[in-house]
Design a protein around this motif. Structure first.
Motif, PDB file in Angstrom:
ATOM      1  N   HIS A 278     -42.429  22.362 101.794  1.00  0.00           N
ATOM      2  CA  HIS A 278     -41.729  21.107 102.116  1.00  0.00           C
ATOM      3  C   HIS A 278     -42.454  20.257 103.168  1.00  0.00           C
ATOM      4  O   HIS A 278     -42.436  19.041 103.080  1.00  0.00           O
ATOM      5  CB  HIS A 278     -40.256  21.357 102.502  1.00  0.00           C
ATOM      6  N   ASP A 279     -43.105  20.895 104.136  1.00  0.00           N
ATOM      7  CA  ASP A 279     -43.804  20.115 105.177  1.00  0.00           C
ATOM      8  C   ASP A 279     -45.323  20.167 105.028  1.00  0.00           C
ATOM      9  O   ASP A 279     -46.044  19.819 105.970  1.00  0.00           O
ATOM     10  CB  ASP A 279     -43.422  20.644 106.572  1.00  0.00           C
TER      11      ASP A 279
ATOM     12  N   LYS B  87     -47.642  17.451 106.176  1.00  0.00           N
ATOM     13  CA  LYS B  87     -47.913  17.211 107.600  1.00  0.00           C
ATOM     14  C   LYS B  87     -49.365  17.516 107.957  1.00  0.00           C
ATOM     15  O   LYS B  87     -49.886  16.988 108.943  1.00  0.00           O
ATOM     16  CB  LYS B  87     -47.008  18.079 108.477  1.00  0.00           C
TER      17      LYS B  87
ATOM     18  N   HIS C 271     -44.964  12.099 105.695  1.00  0.00           N
ATOM     19  CA  HIS C 271     -45.331  13.450 105.258  1.00  0.00           C
ATOM     20  C   HIS C 271     -44.675  13.896 103.949  1.00  0.00           C
ATOM     21  O   HIS C 271     -45.319  14.605 103.168  1.00  0.00           O
ATOM     22  CB  HIS C 271     -45.181  14.485 106.396  1.00  0.00           C
TER      23      HIS C 271
ATOM     24  N   HIS D 119     -36.986  15.584 100.756  1.00  0.00           N
ATOM     25  CA  HIS D 119     -36.328  16.513 101.684  1.00  0.00           C
ATOM     26  C   HIS D 119     -35.822  15.873 102.976  1.00  0.00           C
ATOM     27  O   HIS D 119     -35.086  16.503 103.730  1.00  0.00           O
ATOM     28  CB  HIS D 119     -37.194  17.761 101.955  1.00  0.00           C
ATOM     29  N   HIS D 120     -36.173  14.591 103.230  1.00  0.00           N
ATOM     30  CA  HIS D 120     -35.586  13.904 104.387  1.00  0.00           C
ATOM     31  C   HIS D 120     -34.681  12.747 103.971  1.00  0.00           C
ATOM     32  O   HIS D 120     -34.377  11.865 104.784  1.00  0.00           O
ATOM     33  CB  HIS D 120     -36.678  13.382 105.333  1.00  0.00           C
TER      34      HIS D 120
ATOM     35  N   GLU E 221     -33.688  23.519 106.517  1.00  0.00           N
ATOM     36  CA  GLU E 221     -34.764  23.208 107.474  1.00  0.00           C
ATOM     37  C   GLU E 221     -34.194  22.647 108.785  1.00  0.00           C
ATOM     38  O   GLU E 221     -34.714  22.937 109.852  1.00  0.00           O
ATOM     39  CB  GLU E 221     -35.824  22.298 106.831  1.00  0.00           C
TER      40      GLU E 221
HETATM   41 FE   LIG Z   1     -40.211  17.507 106.800  1.00  0.00          FE
END
Ligand SMILES: [Fe+2]
Ligand SMILES: [Fe+2]
Length: 394
Positions: free
Chosen positions: A184-185, A188, A214, A239-240, A281
């Protein structure tokens, strides 16, 4: 054994669980008697909590959601993928900033080189969670000091799969959900080390704007790796996003419906897996003091904060399911009985022996009277006590 903050360790205490360094090598073995040198070492390694042996509490054995083998398999796969991508990013960054267009234009360079290893690790995560049949989420049993981004990704995968199981998702769906969570990240990495590791609550202006890229970067990397990973790509991209449209990068809206097996994605809305991952998360960030809060929150406060966003930021149905499986009192921690139908126990201290069938009713072992005088350890079962109120001490 008991769970205590590293700052409360005293020479002579005996380590209850083995500790590993950030590179997953054994740092200190269970059974080690601690002296000031070892205690300092634990602080230097970045441990906040640990477990120590104590008479009367030998039968307390915290159980991590994942086996050590699975956790290490997943963290190592992620570590390797991040290192390779970092190398590509550093090479290109010298010529200018990384952008979505650049990532899309060079799929052979910007991808997830060992996605198969990650899928393999995720299958192990799903198997662990189904085989070990863990009912309540106690991510506190994991004490390894591995780099936060890896530990976070693996915790989120485990939490997401546990939530997904609550909604009856199939094994294939749980694996897709788990892989999306691990990744998911991942985007980044394209932000560079400084922005990737800076606490989110400190970001503003251009930095914040760039940070919010990201999910887009991650989704492009997944597409570059394998265009057939559609669910994973959309989940990472979303996801955000918030239910009320207040999230990023697209400002999509949700419908607060449960993520059923047959409906993976609301039309033009947030992917169902992303609604699960955003809660998993956030919770992991809140209890570890990353992301939006400067200091770690108690599990109950973290859950309270998640619930305060139910329906607005987070999917209502997923929040409700999460509240049924999240542990409020980590195994091995000390609590105080504030209210109980059992006569005369108010004010007494106890250690959490194991999780019960509901988060609010763990099994306890009596520890000390209200003045702090040690008493004979005795198991307490409050399963049917609807008046029970406990306070987490340390
Ligand atoms: Fe994230
Ligand atoms: Fe995250």
């Amino acid at each position: 054994m008991r769970r205590i903050p590293v700052e409360n360790l005293e020479p002579g205490m005996v380590l209850g669980r083995s500790l590993f360094s950030a590179t997953n090598t054994l740092a200190l073995a269970a059974g080690q008697k601690l002296d000031p040198r070892y205690i300092k070492l634990l602080g230097d390694y970045g441990y906040q909590w640990t477990y120590v042996e104590e008479d009367g509490f030998e039968e307390i054995t915290p159980q991590d959601i994942l086996s050590d083998t699975t956790r290490r398999l997943a963290e190592n796969a992620l570590h390797e993928g991040v290192d390779k991508l970092k190398h590509a990013v550093q090479m290109k960054a010298e010529a200018g900033q990384i952008t979505s267009d650049l990532l899309s234009s060079e799929p052979d360079l910007f991808n997830i080189p060992n996605v198969d290893d990650m899928s393999h690790a995720v299958s192990s995560v799903v198997r662990d969670i189904i085989d070990r049949n863990i009912g309540l989420v106690d991510i506190f049993a994991e004490v390894a000091s591995s780099t936060y981004i890896y530990r976070h990704a693996v915790n989120v995968a485990a939490l997401a799969v546990l939530i997904g199981r609550q909604f009856g998702l199939t094994s294939r769906q749980l694996r897709e959900l788990g892989l999306s969570a691990i990744l998911h990240d991942f985007g980044k990495v394209c932000l560079g080390d400084d922005l990737m590791t800076r606490p989110k609550h400190e970001l503003e202006g251009d930095d914040l704007e760039r940070f919010q890229e990201h999910p887009t970067y991650g989704s492009i990397l997944i597409h570059n790796t394998d265009p057939s990973l559609v669910a994973e790509r959309l989940t990472v991209l979303h996801h955000h996003e918030w239910q009320n449209g207040g999230g990023y990068p697209q400002g999509l809206k949700g419908d607060n419906l449960p993520p059923s097996r047959s409906l993976e994605r609301a039309d033009d809305g947030i992917h169902r897996y992303a609604e699960i991952i955003s809660i998993a998360e956030s919770y992991d960030n809140l209890v570890h003091g990353n992301g939006e809060v400067p200091r770690p929150l108690d599990p109950a406060d973290a859950l309270g904060m998640i619930m305060s966003f139910a329906g607005k930021r987070f999917n209502q149905a997923v929040c409700h399911a999460f509240s049924q499986i999240v542990c409020l009192y980590p195994t091995g921690s000390m609590i105080q009985v504030q209210q109980s139908s059992a006569f005369g126990l108010e004010g007494y201290y106890a250690i959490v022996k194991e999780q019960g069938t509901t988060p609010a009713h763990p099994f306890l072992i009596l520890y000390a009277d209200p003045d702090g005088n040690r008493v004979r350890p005795k198991t307490l079962d409050f399963s049917n006590d609807s008046t029970l109120k406990l306070k987490l001490m340390v």
